[in-house]
Design a protein around this motif. Structure first.
Motif, PDB file in Angstrom:
ATOM      1  N   LYS A  72      41.796  24.931  83.193  1.00  0.00           N
ATOM      2  CA  LYS A  72      41.907  25.237  84.623  1.00  0.00           C
ATOM      3  C   LYS A  72      40.922  24.401  85.429  1.00  0.00           C
ATOM      4  CE  LYS A  72      41.811  29.130  87.816  1.00  0.00           C
ATOM      5  NZ  LYS A  72      41.526  30.551  87.956  1.00  0.00           N
ATOM      6  N   ARG A  73      39.678  24.280  84.958  1.00  0.00           N
ATOM      7  CA  ARG A  73      38.655  23.474  85.633  1.00  0.00           C
ATOM      8  C   ARG A  73      39.065  22.012  85.677  1.00  0.00           C
ATOM      9  NH1 ARG A  73      33.757  25.803  82.832  1.00  0.00           N
ATOM     10  NH2 ARG A  73      34.773  24.618  81.282  1.00  0.00           N
ATOM     11  N   ILE A  74      39.550  21.540  84.517  1.00  0.00           N
ATOM     12  CA  ILE A  74      39.978  20.132  84.468  1.00  0.00           C
ATOM     13  C   ILE A  74      41.114  19.911  85.457  1.00  0.00           C
ATOM     14  CG2 ILE A  74      41.132  18.403  83.015  1.00  0.00           C
ATOM     15  CD1 ILE A  74      39.498  19.531  80.646  1.00  0.00           C
ATOM     16  N   LYS A  75      42.043  20.847  85.492  1.00  0.00           N
ATOM     17  CA  LYS A  75      43.182  20.751  86.407  1.00  0.00           C
ATOM     18  C   LYS A  75      42.698  20.783  87.855  1.00  0.00           C
ATOM     19  CE  LYS A  75      47.809  22.654  86.632  1.00  0.00           C
ATOM     20  NZ  LYS A  75      48.676  23.750  86.237  1.00  0.00           N
ATOM     21  N   GLU A  76      41.767  21.705  88.136  1.00  0.00           N
ATOM     22  CA  GLU A  76      41.223  21.812  89.490  1.00  0.00           C
ATOM     23  C   GLU A  76      40.475  20.531  89.878  1.00  0.00           C
ATOM     24  OE1 GLU A  76      38.819  25.347  89.469  1.00  0.00           O
ATOM     25  OE2 GLU A  76      40.555  26.677  89.675  1.00  0.00           O
ATOM     26  N   GLU A  77      39.674  20.009  88.929  1.00  0.00           N
ATOM     27  CA  GLU A  77      38.927  18.776  89.215  1.00  0.00           C
ATOM     28  C   GLU A  77      39.884  17.609  89.442  1.00  0.00           C
ATOM     29  OE1 GLU A  77      35.865  17.889  86.338  1.00  0.00           O
ATOM     30  OE2 GLU A  77      35.042  19.924  86.512  1.00  0.00           O
ATOM     31  N   THR A  78      40.904  17.557  88.605  1.00  0.00           N
ATOM     32  CA  THR A  78      41.890  16.493  88.756  1.00  0.00           C
ATOM     33  C   THR A  78      42.580  16.617  90.111  1.00  0.00           C
ATOM     34  OG1 THR A  78      42.264  16.544  86.381  1.00  0.00           O
ATOM     35  CG2 THR A  78      43.913  15.397  87.701  1.00  0.00           C
ATOM     36  N   GLN A  79      42.943  17.843  90.470  1.00  0.00           N
ATOM     37  CA  GLN A  79      43.608  18.088  91.750  1.00  0.00           C
ATOM     38  C   GLN A  79      42.674  17.744  92.899  1.00  0.00           C
ATOM     39  OE1 GLN A  79      46.853  18.943  91.999  1.00  0.00           O
ATOM     40  NE2 GLN A  79      46.610  18.550  94.172  1.00  0.00           N
ATOM     41  N   ARG A  80      41.414  18.105  92.795  1.00  0.00           N
ATOM     42  CA  ARG A  80      40.421  17.809  93.831  1.00  0.00           C
ATOM     43  C   ARG A  80      40.241  16.305  93.988  1.00  0.00           C
ATOM     44  NH1 ARG A  80      34.962  17.357  93.320  1.00  0.00           N
ATOM     45  NH2 ARG A  80      35.044  18.255  91.269  1.00  0.00           N
ATOM     46  N   ASP A 110      43.201  14.954  95.694  1.00  0.00           N
ATOM     47  CA  ASP A 110      43.139  15.327  97.111  1.00  0.00           C
ATOM     48  C   ASP A 110      42.128  14.443  97.827  1.00  0.00           C
ATOM     49  OD1 ASP A 110      45.041  17.235  96.774  1.00  0.00           O
ATOM     50  OD2 ASP A 110      43.635  18.937  96.710  1.00  0.00           O
ATOM     51  N   GLU A 111      41.015  14.123  97.189  1.00  0.00           N
ATOM     52  CA  GLU A 111      39.990  13.288  97.798  1.00  0.00           C
ATOM     53  C   GLU A 111      40.511  11.862  97.975  1.00  0.00           C
ATOM     54  OE1 GLU A 111      36.428  13.492  95.453  1.00  0.00           O
ATOM     55  OE2 GLU A 111      36.038  15.551  96.045  1.00  0.00           O
ATOM     56  N   GLU A 112      41.288  11.403  97.028  1.00  0.00           N
ATOM     57  CA  GLU A 112      41.825  10.027  97.083  1.00  0.00           C
ATOM     58  C   GLU A 112      42.848   9.890  98.213  1.00  0.00           C
ATOM     59  OE1 GLU A 112      43.330   8.894  93.260  1.00  0.00           O
ATOM     60  OE2 GLU A 112      41.356   8.948  92.354  1.00  0.00           O
TER      61      GLU A 112
END
Length: 116
Positions: free
Chosen positions: A102-110, A113-115
């Motif tokens: 979940k963290r990896i997914k959230e970090e990837t999503q973040r 989103d930042e990009e």
């Protein structure tokens, strides 16, 4: 006359001897009867002793069975405790893995989103 007295004396003595023999026979019958009772009581006592021995053996077997049953139940409880602990550890590991994913997914999503 002396012959008559001697004959009477002899008859009296023989009568007394017969009475003594009869008394002895009666006493022997009483002794025989007592011996029969004594043998019966001895046999009864042995039967009771044997019965008690069997009771003691049964009690001992029962105690041994109970002890073995207790050990078996303790082993089962220990196995169940190990299984429960293993299940808990697997569940914790699965939860940690899910949280990590979940963290990896959230970090990837973040990052995505930042990009943007």
């Amino acid at each position: 006359m002396k012959k008559q007295l001697a004959k009477e004396e002899r008859l009296a003595v023989e009568k007394k001897i017969d009475e003594l023999i009869m008394l002895q026979a009666e006493e022997q019958k009483k002794i025989d009867k007592a011996m029969v009772y004594l043998k019966w009581f001895d046999a009864e006592l042995e039967r009771i002793k044997e019965g008690r021995r069997l009771e003691i053996i049964e009690e001992q077997k029962s105690r041994e069975f109970k002890a073995k049953e207790k050990i078996r139940l303790e082993k089962e409880a220990a196995i169940k405790a190990k299984q429960t602990l293993a299940e808990q550890q697997r569940e914790e590991k699965r939860q940690k893995q899910m949280e990590k994913e979940k963290r990896i997914k959230e970090e990837t999503q973040r990052k995505l989103d930042e990009e943007k």
